[in-house]
Design a protein around this motif. Structure first.
Motif, short mmCIF file in Angstrom:
data_model
loop_
_atom_site.label_atom_id
_atom_site.label_comp_id
_atom_site.label_asym_id
_atom_site.label_seq_id
_atom_site.Cartn_x
_atom_site.Cartn_y
_atom_site.Cartn_z
N GLU A 162 0.83 -1.20 0.00
CA GLU A 162 0.00 0.00 0.00
C GLU A 162 0.87 1.25 0.00
O GLU A 162 0.56 2.24 -0.69
CB GLU A 162 -0.92 0.00 1.22
CG GLU A 162 -1.87 1.20 1.25
CD GLU A 162 -2.77 1.22 2.48
OE1 GLU A 162 -3.51 2.21 2.63
OE2 GLU A 162 -2.72 0.27 3.29
N ILE A 163 1.96 1.22 0.74
CA ILE A 163 2.87 2.37 0.77
C ILE A 163 3.50 2.58 -0.60
O ILE A 163 3.58 3.70 -1.10
CB ILE A 163 3.93 2.17 1.86
CG1 ILE A 163 3.26 2.27 3.25
CG2 ILE A 163 5.06 3.19 1.73
CD1 ILE A 163 4.15 1.97 4.41
N LYS A 191 2.23 1.81 -3.44
CA LYS A 191 1.20 2.33 -4.36
C LYS A 191 0.85 3.78 -4.08
O LYS A 191 0.48 4.52 -4.99
CB LYS A 191 -0.05 1.46 -4.24
CG LYS A 191 0.13 0.04 -4.76
CD LYS A 191 -1.07 -0.83 -4.41
CE LYS A 191 -0.82 -2.28 -4.80
NZ LYS A 191 -1.91 -3.17 -4.32
N LYS A 192 0.95 4.22 -2.83
CA LYS A 192 0.52 5.57 -2.46
C LYS A 192 1.59 6.63 -2.70
O LYS A 192 1.29 7.82 -2.80
CB LYS A 192 0.11 5.59 -0.98
CG LYS A 192 -1.18 4.85 -0.66
CD LYS A 192 -2.40 5.63 -1.10
CE LYS A 192 -3.69 4.93 -0.74
NZ LYS A 192 -3.99 4.98 0.70
N LEU A 199 1.08 10.15 4.43
CA LEU A 199 0.29 9.25 3.59
C LEU A 199 -1.00 8.84 4.29
O LEU A 199 -1.02 8.54 5.48
CB LEU A 199 1.10 7.99 3.25
CG LEU A 199 2.33 8.15 2.34
CD1 LEU A 199 3.04 6.82 2.19
CD2 LEU A 199 1.94 8.71 0.98
N GLN A 200 -2.10 8.85 3.53
CA GLN A 200 -3.39 8.38 4.05
C GLN A 200 -3.45 6.87 3.84
O GLN A 200 -3.52 6.40 2.70
CB GLN A 200 -4.54 9.07 3.32
CG GLN A 200 -4.54 10.58 3.51
CD GLN A 200 -4.71 10.98 4.97
OE1 GLN A 200 -5.61 10.51 5.66
NE2 GLN A 200 -3.82 11.86 5.45
N LEU A 201 -3.41 6.12 4.94
CA LEU A 201 -3.25 4.67 4.85
C LEU A 201 -4.36 3.93 5.61
O LEU A 201 -4.93 4.46 6.57
CB LEU A 201 -1.89 4.25 5.42
CG LEU A 201 -0.65 4.85 4.74
CD1 LEU A 201 0.59 4.54 5.57
CD2 LEU A 201 -0.50 4.31 3.32
N SER A 202 -4.59 2.69 5.20
CA SER A 202 -5.48 1.81 5.93
C SER A 202 -4.81 1.38 7.23
O SER A 202 -3.64 1.70 7.49
CB SER A 202 -5.80 0.57 5.09
OG SER A 202 -4.62 -0.22 4.94
N GLY A 229 -1.78 -0.52 6.39
CA GLY A 229 -0.75 0.39 5.89
C GLY A 229 -0.09 1.16 7.01
O GLY A 229 1.12 1.41 6.99
N ARG A 286 3.81 1.41 8.08
CA ARG A 286 4.49 2.70 8.27
C ARG A 286 5.17 2.76 9.64
O ARG A 286 6.29 3.26 9.75
CB ARG A 286 3.48 3.84 8.14
CG ARG A 286 4.07 5.20 8.50
CD ARG A 286 3.16 6.35 8.09
NE ARG A 286 1.84 6.23 8.69
CZ ARG A 286 0.77 6.92 8.26
NH1 ARG A 286 0.90 7.76 7.25
NH2 ARG A 286 -0.39 6.77 8.85
#
Length: 232
Positions: free
Chosen positions: A44-45, A47-48, A66-69, A72, A76
């Motif tokens: 996810e990181i 991709k973001k 970063l806006q993460l789930s 994610g 981080r």
């Protein structure tokens, strides 16, 4: 899971960062591994992050923004912790998303890029730290299963054709152009994948080193899949 059997005398495994940095290299041991399990979604990181070119460095501030789930965020947290402990140790970690490295075709018979098995060199005592979190992982090669390329007669002969100075300056020529840092795997050699999530400390060629430097290389990336690597 990493198979360390080809170099069981070369690799020492630890369970925490303190032991990773304080355990001395000695004898044949020139690679120390803090074995860990990854927690979170590192893809996810990748991709973001806004990519720029074939290698994109992620600064800590950008990582925090970063806006993460939830998964994610767990990934981080691990990255930020690794940044912090390495910096506290005095290292200068760089976190990179790597599509591919530039390849060297200056001398077709002797590439000197990071896809070639090589050792790191420093004028002062230091170590190389690295961890792959996503994508293909780096490899090391047991010293006993490698040959310094400049000692291979046919390669040495080709290098001599490039050199136009006095005989006594040839070794300096090899060093100045980093030819002496590169190695060739012997027949039936078994490179060792460093795996995902494990933080490694590799011995570097420097004036005070008591061990052989660790021979390693970057992997060829899978098509369409970037790597997430921290290195210093």
């Amino acid at each position: 899971m990493i198979d360390l059997s080809p170099a069981e005398n070369q690799i020492h495994c630890v369970t925490n960062f303190k032991d990773l940095v304080s355990t001395p290299f000695n004898g044949e041991i020139n690679a120390i591994c803090w074995k860990r399990k990854l927690t979170g979604d590192f893809s996810e990181i990748v991709k973001k992050v806004a990519l720029s070119g074939n290698i994109t460095e992620i600064e800590q501030e950008e990582l925090r923004e970063l806006q993460l789930s939830e998964q994610g965020q767990l990934a981080r947290d691990m990255l930020l912790n690794d940044f912090n402990v390495l910096k506290a140790h005095g290292a200068s970690p760089s976190l990179n998303v790597i599509k591919y490295y530039d390849q060297d075709d200056t001398y077709p018979f002797f590439p000197t890029d990071v896809y070639s098995f090589h050792v790191d060199r420093s004028p002062i005592p230091t170590d190389t730290f690295l961890c792959t979190y996503y994508g293909e992982s780096s490899e090391i090669l047991p010293n006993s299963q490698s040959t310094q390329k400049v000692l291979i007669p046919e390669i040495r002969d080709e290098l001599k054709k490039l050199y136009h100075g006095p005989d006594e300056g040839f070794e300096s020529f090899l060093s100045e152009h980093f030819f002496d840092l590169h190695y060739q795997a012997k027949p039936n050699a078994r490179p060792i994948s460093l795996g995902l999530g494990h933080l490694w400390r590799l011995a570097v060629d420097h004036p005070e080193s008591q061990v052989l430097p660790c021979v390693h290389r970057a992997p060829k990336e899978k098509s369409g899949q970037s790597r997430l690597l921290m290195i210093c």
